[in-house]
Design an enzyme around this catalytic site. Structure first.
Site, PDB file in Angstrom:
ATOM      1  CD  GLU A  83      -2.695   1.218   2.531  1.00  0.00           C
ATOM      2  OE1 GLU A  83      -3.525   2.125   2.647  1.00  0.00           O
ATOM      3  OE2 GLU A  83      -2.528   0.325   3.369  1.00  0.00           O
ATOM      4  CG  ASP A  84       1.483   2.939   3.194  1.00  0.00           C
ATOM      5  OD1 ASP A  84       0.606   3.520   2.526  1.00  0.00           O
ATOM      6  OD2 ASP A  84       1.305   2.535   4.348  1.00  0.00           O
TER       7      ASP A  84
END
Length: 697
Positions: A76-77
């Site tokens: 996600e990051d």
């Protein structure tokens, strides 16, 4: 923050055969990928996944779960992908990480849609592997512990509300009460800061004034049980602020009126000692009738087992007591995680049967609001127990009815319900069930869920199933109208339409089947001209305005009395049609709104410019709205559709607005030539035996 060797040592303590190299790789991978990223607290971002992994070691989970906790934010990051995770750590870890990850494209959705889509993906993933939920709960718990570092109060409130509505209830449903209590406390502090502060201060004050009263009561209980020959552990505590606040809200009482703010836990060696201890307490102190619950013989769906009772200590002090074995205590505090045996392939499926209900809700939910509403209902309500005549036990939310019970047993049984016997007596379907009720559901082969049931059912599963059945019924009825209208459309093309031409038209319109086409026509999602063109390409070229096809020609209305170029729209409150006397209301920045002269909106004292208007020569194709009440029996909708077809009218929309057996009321928008045309349709409807009432809306 845990260091790399400390994390690995923790895992090796309870799993000596764990793959040390994989754990080291996962630790280094998350540190490298998150790099210089920081959290709101200023700490390195990788401290978060490391702490979540530490929480998973406290639960003694397997190496794949620990690796997932370390890697859960990388996709996600960071620039890492699921394929990268699979290449480095295997398919099992990649699948778990994918289940925990929130996809970045979801972040672009409106808030409720985003929340619902996240929840949908999350529920489906955790139904396949409950470890997804365990990591997600650890992730949320650590985020809540650091929530106070986020500067924006609205963001803190949003995260706290989501935690209170979704994650704390999920923790409760898998029996992780330690996680649930801490999440509720941290969320409560953000959502109700004044109440949190007040209750916390009062508890501190009581603690200072009672002179060790909790310890004294615990010692009295231990002595009384020792005299009876029982060796037990007794601990006491005040209830946490959220629990007290919730009790105050439910009972509508002040803090001073909450008498049972002390709770005690007794740990025994075996089940028999639990019941012996209960007997000793009940003979030593007065117990409160109706407050005794036996979750040992009848465990909760999450596996929770314990005896609960309330005693009056001294003259007036109420205290709650829980009695359980050590094994029960471990399971009760950490639920599924306490006896996770995944490596041996022993999935605790019996503990998560409620997940199947959630998946049914996911499949049946029509929109984000509905999904969120039903899921919250399914996972966060106090429970009661009810039985089938054969003794099968079902847990339901408080306030559940016989219909909720039927859907809990099986969706098909709920759909076919026509009546119920509760404890041997015929009772209305809306009757609320009590603990211990025996419920027999009476069913009929041709029965179907009723819209009126939505007025009293409380379970998410029942509401989702009823709404889905009603939508399918409405779709079938609209498709029935659409088929009648299709026959009229097909009669106007210059060719005989067979099955082959119909299949070709469906393909040109990019639809699945005939039912899709009929539904699109009946619900006015597609214009007649498009259908004609799909059936016989080129057949709509050169249609005359004054031909019978005027109302599909797409020509706009003309209105006299307007300045050339000024925009206008027909008011939706009165739906004026050519033949009505009309006036215009000039609205700032909105152009002119055209109303019928007898519109109730005009009588409400609108203070604005009025324009005297009249219909021009090209005044065809306005939309009139009718309110039609049909008898609720087979064939009535088809007869109404036949009336529309005979009068060459285009149905723009059809909506069921009221169901009051034996009548069903619809609002129908019709594209008509003029007032005379609309009046003829009204006369035909009123003459029909299928129509109880027809009026212009």
């Amino acid at each position: 923050m845990l260091r790399q060797y400390e994390l690995v040592e923790r895992v090796k303590e309870y799993d000596p055969d764990a793959d040390e190299a994989m754990l080291n790789r996962a630790y280094v991978y998350t540190v490298q990928k998150h790099g210089t990223q920081t959290r709101a607290s200023g700490d390195p971002y990788f401290s978060h996944p490391v702490e979540v992994a530490g929480l998973m070691t406290d639960l003694q989970l397997d190496q794949e779960t620990i690796a997932t906790a370390l890697l859960h934010d990388t996709v996600e990051d960071t620039l890492a992908t699921i394929d990268d995770i699979e290449a480095n750590f295997g398919g099992d870890v990649a699948r778990l990480v994918d289940g925990v990850t929130k996809l970045s494209k979801i972040e672009q959705m409106p808030e409720n849609e985003r929340a619902a889509e996240n929840l949908r993906k999350f529920l489906l993933a955790m139904s396949e592997d409950i470890r997804v939920l365990l990591v997600k709960l650890g992730d949320r718990l650590h985020n809540m512990r650091t929530l106070h570092f986020i500067k924006k109060p609205e963001k803190r409130q949003r995260i706290a509300r989501e935690t209170m509505d979704i994650y704390a209830p999920l923790a409760e449903r898998v029996g992780m009460y330690e996680y649930m209590r801490e999440m509720q406390m941290l969320a409560f502090e953000q959502l109700e800061p004044e109440a949190y502060e007040t209750i916390t201060q009062r508890l501190d004050q009581i603690r200072q004034e009672d002179g060790g009263q909790v310890d004294a009561i615990a010692l009295d209980m231990k002595h009384a049980l020792a005299e009876a020959g029982l060796t037990v552990e007794v601990s006491g505590r005040e209830k946490h602020p959220y629990s007290i606040w919730r009790k105050m809200a439910e009972r509508h009482v002040s803090f001073e009126q909450v008498t049972d703010i002390m709770a005690f836990r007794i740990i025994t060696d075996n089940v028999a000692d639990c019941y012996r201890a209960m007997g000793v307490l009940h003979t030593t102190w007065q117990f409160l009738p109706g407050r005794f619950k036996d979750y040992i013989s009848t465990p909760k769906t999450n596996g929770y087992r314990s005896l609960h009772t309330s005693l009056i200590y001294g003259k007036s002090m109420r205290v709650e007591v829980q009695i359980r074995t050590r094994e029960m205590h471990q399971t009760n505090e950490f639920g599924l995680a306490a006896h996770w045996a995944y490596k041996q392939g022993d999935k605790p499926d019996g503990q998560v049967g409620w997940l199947r209900d959630l998946i049914e809700i996911v499949d049946a939910s029509h929109d984000p609001e509905e999904l969120l509403e039903h899921t919250r209902m399914a996972i966060y309500q106090d429970r009661i127990f009810a039985f089938t005549p054969k003794g099968a036990l079902f847990q339901l939310p408080k306030g559940s009815t016989a219909v909720d019970f039927a859907f809990a047993v099986h969706t098909d049984l709920g759909a076919q319900t026509v009546g119920a016997k509760i404890n041997g007596r015929h009772m209305p379907l809306r009757t609320q069930l009590n603990n211990g009720d025996v419920v027999e559901i009476l069913k009929g082969k041709n029965a179907e869920p009723q819209m009126s049931w939505l007025g009293f059912v409380v379970t998410g599963k029942a509401r989702a199933a009823i709404r889905r059945a009603v939508r399918l019924k409405e779709r079938a009825e609209v498709a029935e109208i659409g088929q009648k209208l299709y026959d009229e459309i097909a009669s106007r093309v210059p060719a005989k339409i067979g099955k082959k031409a119909l299949r070709a038209a469906i393909a040109r319109l990019e639809m699945e089947d005939e039912d899709d086409l009929y539904y699109a026509i009946g619900s006015a999602k597609i214009a007649d001209r498009e259908v004609m063109e799909a059936l016989v390409p080129g057949c709509t070229e050169g249609l005359a305005d004054d031909d019978a096809e005027w109302l599909r020609s797409g020509k706009s209305l003309s209105i006299r009395g307007l300045t050339p170029g000024v925009g206008y729209k027909l008011a939706e409150c009165c739906h004026p049609v050519p033949g009505d006397r009309i006036v215009g209301i000039r609205k700032p920045n909105e152009g002119v709104e055209v109303h019928a002269i007898d519109c109730h909106e005009l009588a409400s004292g609108i203070d604005t410019d009025w324009l005297d208007l009249s219909w021009g020569k090209r005044s065809r194709g306005a939309v009139g709205r009718l309110r039609v009440t049909l008898y609720d029996r087979p064939g009535t909708l088809a007869e109404m559709a036949g009336i529309f077809a005979k009068n060459v009218v285009n149905v723009k929309s059809l909506e069921q607005v009221q169901l009051d057996h034996p009548f069903t009321t619809y609002e129908v928008d019709l594209e008509v030539q003029d007032l005379a045309h609309l009046t003829r349709i009204l006369s035909a409807l009123r003459a029909s035996d299928s129509v109880a009432q027809a009026e212009r809306a």
